[in-house]
Design a protein around this motif. Structure first.
Motif, PDB file in Angstrom:
ATOM      1  N   MET A   1       0.850  -1.178   0.000  1.00 38.31           N
ATOM      2  CA  MET A   1       0.000   0.000   0.000  1.00 38.31           C
ATOM      3  C   MET A   1       0.890   1.233   0.000  1.00 38.31           C
ATOM      4  N   ASN A   2       0.584   2.160  -0.858  1.00 36.96           N
ATOM      5  CA  ASN A   2       1.330   3.403  -0.948  1.00 36.96           C
ATOM      6  C   ASN A   2       0.544   4.539  -0.302  1.00 36.96           C
ATOM      7  N   VAL A   3       1.270   5.468   0.306  1.00 33.87           N
ATOM      8  CA  VAL A   3       0.676   6.677   0.870  1.00 33.87           C
ATOM      9  C   VAL A   3       1.130   7.838  -0.003  1.00 33.87           C
ATOM     10  N   SER A   4       0.166   8.557  -0.615  1.00 36.44           N
ATOM     11  CA  SER A   4       0.541   9.657  -1.499  1.00 36.44           C
ATOM     12  C   SER A   4       0.491  11.021  -0.801  1.00 36.44           C
ATOM     13  N   GLN A   5      -0.310  11.139   0.239  1.00 40.85           N
ATOM     14  CA  GLN A   5      -0.405  12.373   1.014  1.00 40.85           C
ATOM     15  C   GLN A   5      -0.729  11.982   2.444  1.00 40.85           C
ATOM     16  N   SER A   6      -0.226  12.751   3.407  1.00 37.06           N
ATOM     17  CA  SER A   6      -0.572  12.462   4.800  1.00 37.06           C
ATOM     18  C   SER A   6      -0.335  13.693   5.660  1.00 37.06           C
ATOM     19  N   GLY A   7      -0.886  13.646   6.862  1.00 34.90           N
ATOM     20  CA  GLY A   7      -0.717  14.748   7.794  1.00 34.90           C
ATOM     21  C   GLY A   7      -1.465  14.472   9.080  1.00 34.90           C
ATOM     22  N   SER A   8      -1.578  15.479   9.906  1.00 35.96           N
ATOM     23  CA  SER A   8      -2.232  15.343  11.202  1.00 35.96           C
ATOM     24  C   SER A   8      -2.942  16.637  11.559  1.00 35.96           C
ATOM     25  N   LEU A   9      -4.085  16.500  12.225  1.00 36.17           N
ATOM     26  CA  LEU A   9      -4.843  17.645  12.721  1.00 36.17           C
ATOM     27  C   LEU A   9      -5.109  17.459  14.209  1.00 36.17           C
ATOM     28  N   PRO A  10      -5.021  18.527  15.003  1.00 29.82           N
ATOM     29  CA  PRO A  10      -5.392  18.407  16.412  1.00 29.82           C
ATOM     30  C   PRO A  10      -6.907  18.275  16.556  1.00 29.82           C
ATOM     31  N   VAL A  11      -7.318  17.457  17.493  1.00 27.36           N
ATOM     32  CA  VAL A  11      -8.743  17.291  17.816  1.00 27.36           C
ATOM     33  C   VAL A  11      -8.835  17.393  19.336  1.00 27.36           C
ATOM     34  N   ARG A  12      -8.833  18.646  19.829  1.00 27.38           N
ATOM     35  CA  ARG A  12      -8.735  18.851  21.270  1.00 27.38           C
ATOM     36  C   ARG A  12      -9.922  19.580  21.881  1.00 27.38           C
ATOM     37  N   ILE A  13     -10.611  20.363  21.044  1.00 26.30           N
ATOM     38  CA  ILE A  13     -11.781  21.096  21.531  1.00 26.30           C
ATOM     39  C   ILE A  13     -12.927  20.890  20.530  1.00 26.30           C
ATOM     40  N   GLU A  14     -14.118  21.258  20.928  1.00 24.73           N
ATOM     41  CA  GLU A  14     -15.303  21.024  20.095  1.00 24.73           C
ATOM     42  C   GLU A  14     -15.162  21.644  18.697  1.00 24.73           C
ATOM     43  N   GLN A  15     -14.551  22.808  18.593  1.00 23.84           N
ATOM     44  CA  GLN A  15     -14.346  23.443  17.285  1.00 23.84           C
ATOM     45  C   GLN A  15     -13.474  22.583  16.376  1.00 23.84           C
ATOM     46  N   ASP A  16     -12.542  21.822  16.955  1.00 24.26           N
ATOM     47  CA  ASP A  16     -11.689  20.945  16.155  1.00 24.26           C
ATOM     48  C   ASP A  16     -12.485  19.812  15.506  1.00 24.26           C
ATOM     49  N   VAL A  17     -13.593  19.414  16.134  1.00 20.50           N
ATOM     50  CA  VAL A  17     -14.460  18.392  15.549  1.00 20.50           C
ATOM     51  C   VAL A  17     -15.019  18.906  14.224  1.00 20.50           C
ATOM     52  N   VAL A  18     -15.451  20.150  14.216  1.00 18.97           N
ATOM     53  CA  VAL A  18     -15.974  20.779  12.997  1.00 18.97           C
ATOM     54  C   VAL A  18     -14.873  20.858  11.939  1.00 18.97           C
ATOM     55  N   LEU A  19     -13.673  21.266  12.343  1.00 22.22           N
ATOM     56  CA  LEU A  19     -12.564  21.388  11.401  1.00 22.22           C
ATOM     57  C   LEU A  19     -12.153  20.027  10.832  1.00 22.22           C
ATOM     58  N   ALA A  20     -12.160  18.990  11.665  1.00 20.39           N
ATOM     59  CA  ALA A  20     -11.821  17.643  11.198  1.00 20.39           C
ATOM     60  C   ALA A  20     -12.841  17.171  10.170  1.00 20.39           C
ATOM     61  N   ARG A  21     -14.098  17.430  10.452  1.00 20.41           N
ATOM     62  CA  ARG A  21     -15.171  17.043   9.532  1.00 20.41           C
ATOM     63  C   ARG A  21     -15.031  17.789   8.196  1.00 20.41           C
ATOM     64  N   GLN A  22     -14.786  19.095   8.249  1.00 21.91           N
ATOM     65  CA  GLN A  22     -14.623  19.887   7.030  1.00 21.91           C
ATOM     66  C   GLN A  22     -13.400  19.433   6.236  1.00 21.91           C
ATOM     67  N   PHE A  23     -12.318  19.134   6.934  1.00 17.25           N
ATOM     68  CA  PHE A  23     -11.105  18.691   6.256  1.00 17.25           C
ATOM     69  C   PHE A  23     -11.331  17.347   5.566  1.00 17.25           C
ATOM     70  N   ALA A  24     -11.973  16.417   6.259  1.00 16.67           N
ATOM     71  CA  ALA A  24     -12.246  15.102   5.676  1.00 16.67           C
ATOM     72  C   ALA A  24     -13.136  15.232   4.448  1.00 16.67           C
ATOM     73  N   ARG A  25     -14.128  16.098   4.515  1.00 17.04           N
ATOM     74  CA  ARG A  25     -15.020  16.327   3.378  1.00 17.04           C
ATOM     75  C   ARG A  25     -14.230  16.849   2.179  1.00 17.04           C
ATOM     76  N   LYS A  26     -13.379  17.827   2.402  1.00 15.42           N
ATOM     77  CA  LYS A  26     -12.574  18.420   1.325  1.00 15.42           C
ATOM     78  C   LYS A  26     -11.633  17.379   0.730  1.00 15.42           C
ATOM     79  N   LEU A  27     -10.957  16.639   1.560  1.00 16.33           N
ATOM     80  CA  LEU A  27     -10.001  15.633   1.103  1.00 16.33           C
ATOM     81  C   LEU A  27     -10.709  14.541   0.302  1.00 16.33           C
TER      82      LEU A  27
END
Length: 134
Positions: A1-27
């Protein structure tokens, strides 16, 4: 299995849940995921990111675009250093909840993705890896 892109996002406060969801949608959209599959992935991300904040005390969402012959997918790892899950069998039972929710978070997320892996132990945090193939 190859990985072509990767990274990490903090998920520490409720606002980060929204950002994680938006990022996953965009990706997912950038990879050409169909709307119904994208919606399932984003719903799973929302549940798991929220669990990371509420039950794990915050953590991170590691992400990767993964490739296998003939297909591409998104692999997301939600990790925290929280109290862990004492009884994984019980936690993966429909209707069971350790809080005031409906008890559909982990089991619902598991049904919405193609691959689901739970690694946890009391006092050692939780690591949940999901993959949705396109």
């Amino acid at each position: 299995m190859n990985v072509s892109q990767s990274g990490s996002l903090p998920v520490r406060i409720e606002q980060d849940v929204v950002l994680a969801r938006q990022f996953a949608r965009k990706l997912a959209a950038e990879q050409g995921m169909r709307l119904v599959d994208l919606t399932k992935l984003v719903t799973a991300v929302s549940e798991l990111a929220r669990n990371t904040v509420v039950y794990g005390g915050g953590g991170d969402m590691d992400w990767a675009v993964v490739e296998q012959p003939g297909r591409v997918g998104l692999r997301l790892l939600f990790r925290d250093e929280g109290p862990g899950i004492a009884d994984t069998r019980l936690a993966l039972t429909d209707g069971w909840t350790s809080g005031g929710g409906l008890g559909l978070g982990l089991t619902g997320a598991r049904r919405l993705v193609d691959e689901f892996d739970l690694d946890t132990a009391p006092g050692e945090g939780t690591r949940i890896t999901i993959t949705r193939w396109i």
